[in-house]
Design an enzyme around this catalytic site. Structure first.
Site, mmCIF file in Angstrom:
data_model
loop_
_atom_site.group_PDB
_atom_site.id
_atom_site.type_symbol
_atom_site.label_atom_id
_atom_site.label_comp_id
_atom_site.label_asym_id
_atom_site.label_seq_id
_atom_site.Cartn_x
_atom_site.Cartn_y
_atom_site.Cartn_z
ATOM 1 N N GLU A 176 0.837 -1.225 0.000
ATOM 2 C CA GLU A 176 0.000 0.000 0.000
ATOM 3 C C GLU A 176 0.858 1.255 0.000
ATOM 4 O O GLU A 176 0.552 2.241 0.668
ATOM 5 C CB GLU A 176 -0.990 -0.018 1.170
ATOM 6 C CG GLU A 176 -2.054 -1.088 0.965
ATOM 7 C CD GLU A 176 -3.206 -1.022 1.946
ATOM 8 O OE1 GLU A 176 -3.460 0.046 2.496
ATOM 9 O OE2 GLU A 176 -3.842 -2.065 2.123
HETATM 10 C C1 LIG Z 1 2.051 -9.853 0.973
HETATM 11 C C2 LIG Z 1 1.798 -8.888 -0.129
HETATM 12 C C3 LIG Z 1 0.500 -8.493 -0.403
HETATM 13 C C4 LIG Z 1 0.248 -7.603 -1.449
HETATM 14 N N1 LIG Z 1 -1.047 -7.325 -1.776
HETATM 15 C C5 LIG Z 1 -1.308 -6.621 -2.914
HETATM 16 C C6 LIG Z 1 -2.646 -6.473 -3.392
HETATM 17 O O1 LIG Z 1 -3.612 -6.922 -2.769
HETATM 18 N N2 LIG Z 1 -2.839 -5.814 -4.570
HETATM 19 C C7 LIG Z 1 -1.810 -5.296 -5.283
HETATM 20 O O2 LIG Z 1 -2.051 -4.711 -6.342
HETATM 21 N N3 LIG Z 1 -0.526 -5.403 -4.846
HETATM 22 C C8 LIG Z 1 -0.250 -6.066 -3.690
HETATM 23 N N4 LIG Z 1 1.040 -6.216 -3.247
HETATM 24 C C9 LIG Z 1 2.119 -5.538 -3.966
HETATM 25 C C10 LIG Z 1 2.714 -4.398 -3.173
HETATM 26 O O3 LIG Z 1 1.822 -3.321 -3.128
HETATM 27 C C11 LIG Z 1 4.082 -4.069 -3.796
HETATM 28 O O4 LIG Z 1 4.959 -5.061 -3.326
HETATM 29 C C12 LIG Z 1 4.556 -2.705 -3.465
HETATM 30 O O5 LIG Z 1 3.795 -1.749 -4.127
HETATM 31 C C13 LIG Z 1 6.016 -2.492 -3.862
HETATM 32 O O6 LIG Z 1 6.248 -2.866 -5.177
HETATM 33 P P1 LIG Z 1 7.403 -3.895 -5.540
HETATM 34 O O7 LIG Z 1 7.364 -4.986 -4.542
HETATM 35 O O8 LIG Z 1 7.318 -4.261 -6.942
HETATM 36 O O9 LIG Z 1 8.753 -3.078 -5.267
HETATM 37 P P2 LIG Z 1 9.558 -2.207 -6.335
HETATM 38 O O10 LIG Z 1 8.657 -1.175 -6.921
HETATM 39 O O11 LIG Z 1 10.281 -3.112 -7.239
HETATM 40 O O12 LIG Z 1 10.578 -1.465 -5.392
HETATM 41 C C14 LIG Z 1 11.778 -2.060 -4.895
HETATM 42 C C15 LIG Z 1 12.410 -1.083 -3.896
HETATM 43 O O13 LIG Z 1 12.708 0.159 -4.534
HETATM 44 C C16 LIG Z 1 12.052 1.236 -3.885
HETATM 45 N N5 LIG Z 1 11.636 2.200 -4.906
HETATM 46 C C17 LIG Z 1 10.894 1.980 -6.015
HETATM 47 N N6 LIG Z 1 10.727 3.107 -6.714
HETATM 48 C C18 LIG Z 1 11.370 4.082 -6.026
HETATM 49 C C19 LIG Z 1 11.567 5.479 -6.224
HETATM 50 N N7 LIG Z 1 11.038 6.120 -7.273
HETATM 51 N N8 LIG Z 1 12.277 6.160 -5.307
HETATM 52 C C20 LIG Z 1 12.776 5.547 -4.216
HETATM 53 N N9 LIG Z 1 12.641 4.231 -3.983
HETATM 54 C C21 LIG Z 1 11.942 3.510 -4.869
HETATM 55 C C22 LIG Z 1 10.869 0.601 -3.178
HETATM 56 O O14 LIG Z 1 10.429 1.357 -2.068
HETATM 57 C C23 LIG Z 1 11.484 -0.728 -2.741
HETATM 58 O O15 LIG Z 1 12.245 -0.530 -1.583
HETATM 59 C C24 LIG Z 1 1.323 -7.073 -2.204
HETATM 60 C C25 LIG Z 1 2.626 -7.456 -1.899
HETATM 61 C C26 LIG Z 1 2.864 -8.363 -0.897
HETATM 62 C C27 LIG Z 1 4.280 -8.794 -0.643
#
Ligand SMILES: Cc1cc2nc3c(=O)[nH]c(=O)nc-3n(C[C@H](O)[C@H](O)[C@H](O)COP(=O)(O)OP(=O)(O)OC[C@H]3O[C@@H](n4cnc5c(N)ncnc54)[C@H](O)[C@@H]3O)c2cc1C
Length: 642
Positions: free
Chosen positions: A424
């Site tokens: 979120e």
């Molecule tokens: C248990 C679980 C439940 C979830 N439930 C849902 C759900 O119901 N629906 C749904 O749609 N999604 C869901 N998600 C997805 C979740 O919202 C994402 O994991 C989250 O948005 C982060 O995206 P990512 O994991 O791809 O990280 P990435 O976007 O790949 O980021 C990797 C790292 O880089 C950092 N980062 C990325 N961009 C930037 C930037 N511009 N500046 C600085 N730092 C940055 C991030 O903070 C993170 O530390 C879920 C994930 C999990 C693990």
């Protein structure tokens, strides 16, 4: 493992920023405490006296919470942990009680309770097992009910809300293998075809996706018939032909979560299931999260309360070196942190929720601050609890029970709370999102000065315009109530803390201005600076909420109120130390060195430092799983609980 071709929508930084900016709500129709705070204007009257639930809501809400508590006491969280599955009868029991429709209006079959009661319900549910909290929150905060309530037509409300209230579990599907924090990369498509759209794509980490009856799906509508298309939200029947839940994912924590990978292959969705207009999907998602984000603070406050109880009971019982461990200063410090911060966690949650319910203030920044701050603090609390429990903190509840001790799942709570800093809106993204609002007035005033694309003449014109704004605004930051020793006297011993908040808000605004003048358009790349600005505001908000709550509690019950003052007082002392440190670090930090070092790390300059260990993950698969459009070859993991 064969490398699959990846469907990738490769976009640059500019498109990512433009997509986020386009989804941003820009209008500020109602006043916002936090927005003013970042501008140096600490207007306590926007949050104090502490808002309260209407009497009728309170009566109905308390009655519901009574029933819910009695039911939750019959559920076995350790069973969920052990089997990594929520028993179907638990969900049926929740449906019977109306848990799936707590916030859904009565006219659509829900309980029609306000946000503040929803938060308290989540605290109870999440304390049985956080997977239950995640399930209810994914359904009701971001799943089908909330966006339909906010953006659905009357017909859509009639069609979907009664089902949701009756127990149809729902999910919110935005993330894809290549789309995490950056929705501009979204590759799932919704192609118009007659009266329908045809959905193709793969969605990752779909909380509730395995058991959902209805899902909200974000997909990109291509340009067509003179329409621009864009990312669009749809309500989709989860058993539509072409939908396959290809995997049920397992995580570090939240064992029992029904989270999947869902493939859409040529799934026909009638146009009447589209929410809002084409291209409005992200704005719908973000607006839903404006208050939806408050579920995480609720689950964090629940975590804090439970940690406090265990810390208190254990630290009086366990004797080492001639005293209960809680009497050793190093442990006492942790107990004090847990107690004071738990008070503040509840204060932040309840104030934000009551403000949302009252409806007269804009709480989008407060809710975002609550999510960011609560997820970070609750994680620290759980970490301190594990430390206080010593070796037992690292042992599982089942193992403790097997050798005859109390089944305290401290390690589980730590694991379960960890995700709140990621989903979120990760902490890093929340920093950027809130910073965008915090510097909004400066961006508006600076105009082309803050634009990387403007030429020298445009910048010069903007500088003249900006100097007019700052000539009026800056002098207002020189003095304020916080400099007057008698201010906020009605808060008694907490008055000095509120004077500190007032002074700190003005200082914060001045520092933001210095940062803006120094880096101009490059400020957005100064993520360390922006994060500290945001974090200072979060602490000031938590201090204000704690002081206001203490006054409210004392009005209700003088005895409890007195102890609330003690908790709020110590919380403010601790928060002030953190704020002072953050102010120092605005200008004295290792940000530049860190960036250079990280660049060199990424270039491989120090790869020799990794010698001497093995990496068991090497060769097990690609970093990001590829997907091709087409029919699923996996067996469907979807199941229904009813
Ligand atoms: C248990 C679980 C439940 C979830 N439930 C849902 C759900 O119901 N629906 C749904 O749609 N999604 C869901 N998600 C997805 C979740 O919202 C994402 O994991 C989250 O948005 C982060 O995206 P990512 O994991 O791809 O990280 P990435 O976007 O790949 O980021 C990797 C790292 O880089 C950092 N980062 C990325 N961009 C930037 C930037 N511009 N500046 C600085 N730092 C940055 C991030 O903070 C993170 O530390 C879920 C994930 C999990 C693990």
């Amino acid at each position: 493992m064969a490398t699959q071709q990846r469907v990738v929508r490769d976009v640059g930084e500019r498109e990512a920023r433009e997509t986020a900016e386009a989804a941003r709500e820009t209008a500020w129709v109602r006043p916002s405490f936090a927005k003013q705070l970042y501008l140096g204007d600490f207007d306590l009257s926007l949050i104090h006296p502490h808002p309260r639930a209407a009497v009728d809501d309170a009566v109905r809400g308390d009655e519901f919470l009574g029933k819910l508590k009695a039911y939750c006491e019959t559920l076995d969280g350790l069973l969920i942990e052990r089997e990594a599955r929520v028993p179907d009868e638990y969900l049926a029991g929740f449906a019977e009680l109306g848990v799936f429709g707590i916030k859904i209006p009565v006219e659509y079959g829900g309980l029609g309770l306000p946000m503040s009661y929803y938060g308290r319900a989540l605290m109870l549910i999440g304390s049985v097992h956080p997977s239950l909290g995640a399930l209810v929150s994914a359904h009701q905060s971001i799943g089908v009910p909330e966006p339909v309530k906010l953006f659905g037509t009357d017909e859509q409300k009639q069609r979907f809300l009664p089902r949701c209230a009756g127990g149809a579990v729902t999910a919110f599907l935005l993330t894809e293998p290549d789309v995490g924090s950056d929705p501009a990369r979204m590759a799932s498509t919704a192609t118009p075809d007659g009266d329908d759209y045809v959905l193709d794509g793969v969605k990752l980490w779909t909380t509730n996706g395995v058991i959902a009856e209805l899902v909200v799906v974000m997909a990109r509508v291509p340009e067509h018939d003179g329409q621009r298309g864009g990312i669009t939200a749809f309500v989709v029947e989860a058993d539509s032909p072409g939908i396959t839940v290809e995997n049920r994912n397992a995580f570090m924590g939240l064992h029992g979560i029904e989270n999947g990978v869902t493939r859409f292959h040529q799934v026909r969705v009638p146009a009447e299931n589209r929410l809002g207009r084409e291209g409005e999907g992200l704005r719908i998602a973000l607006t839903t999260l404006n208050t939806g984000r408050l579920s995480i603070p609720a689950l964090c406050a629940a975590g804090g309360k439970w940690c406090l109880k265990i810390a208190r009971e254990w630290s009086s019982e366990r004797v080492q070196w001639g005293r209960p461990v809680g009497k050793h200063a190093a442990v006492a410090e942790k107990i004090s942190f847990i107690a004071a911060t738990t008070f503040a966690l509840e204060a932040v949650l309840d104030l934000s929720a009551q403000l949302a319910d009252a409806g007269s203030k804009d709480i989008r920044i407060e809710a975002a601050l609550a999510k960011l701050w609560s997820s970070e603090m609750a994680w620290k609390i759980a970490d301190e609890l594990v430390q206080i429990r010593g070796g037992r903190g690292y042992e599982t509840a089942d193992s403790l029970a097997a050798r005859g001790e109390r089944a305290v799942p401290a390690e589980q709570v730590l694991r379960d709370l960890r995700i709140n800093r990621i989903f979120e809106g990760s902490t890093e993204i929340m920093h950027l999102l809130i910073a965008r609002e915090a510097v909004d007035a400066h961006l508006a005033a600076a105009g082309d000065l803050a634009s990387a694309d403007a030429d020298v003449r445009a910048k010069a014109r903007a500088a003249v315009k900006a100097s007019g704004f700052y000539a009026k605004w800056l002098p207002q930051l020189a003095v304020g109530k916080g400099s007057v020793p008698t201010s906020y006297a009605e808060f008694g011993p907490l008055a000095s803390h509120l004077r500190y908040v007032e002074r700190a808000a003005r200082r914060l605004a001045r520092q933001t201005f210095y940062g803006m003048s120094r880096w101009q358009a490059k400020l957005e790349h100064r993520q360390g600076f922006l994060a500290r600005i945001v974090d200072i505001g979060a602490e000031l908000f938590a201090m204000s909420a704690s002081c206001s709550r203490a006054v409210m509690l004392r009005t209700d019950d003088p005895v409890r109120g007195e102890s609330a003052y003690e908790l709020a007082g110590v919380f403010c002392e601790q928060a002030r130390l953190r704020v002072d440190r953050l102010f120092d670090q605005l200008w004295s930090n290792t940000d530049d060195s860190d960036r250079s070092l990280a660049d060199r790390v990424l270039d491989g300059r120090y790869s020799w430092l990794e010698d001497g260990v093995i990496d068991p993950s090497e060769g097990t698969g690609p970093w990001i799983a590829g997907w091709r459009p087409g029919e699923s070859k996996a067996s469907n993991q979807a199941r229904r609980y009813r």
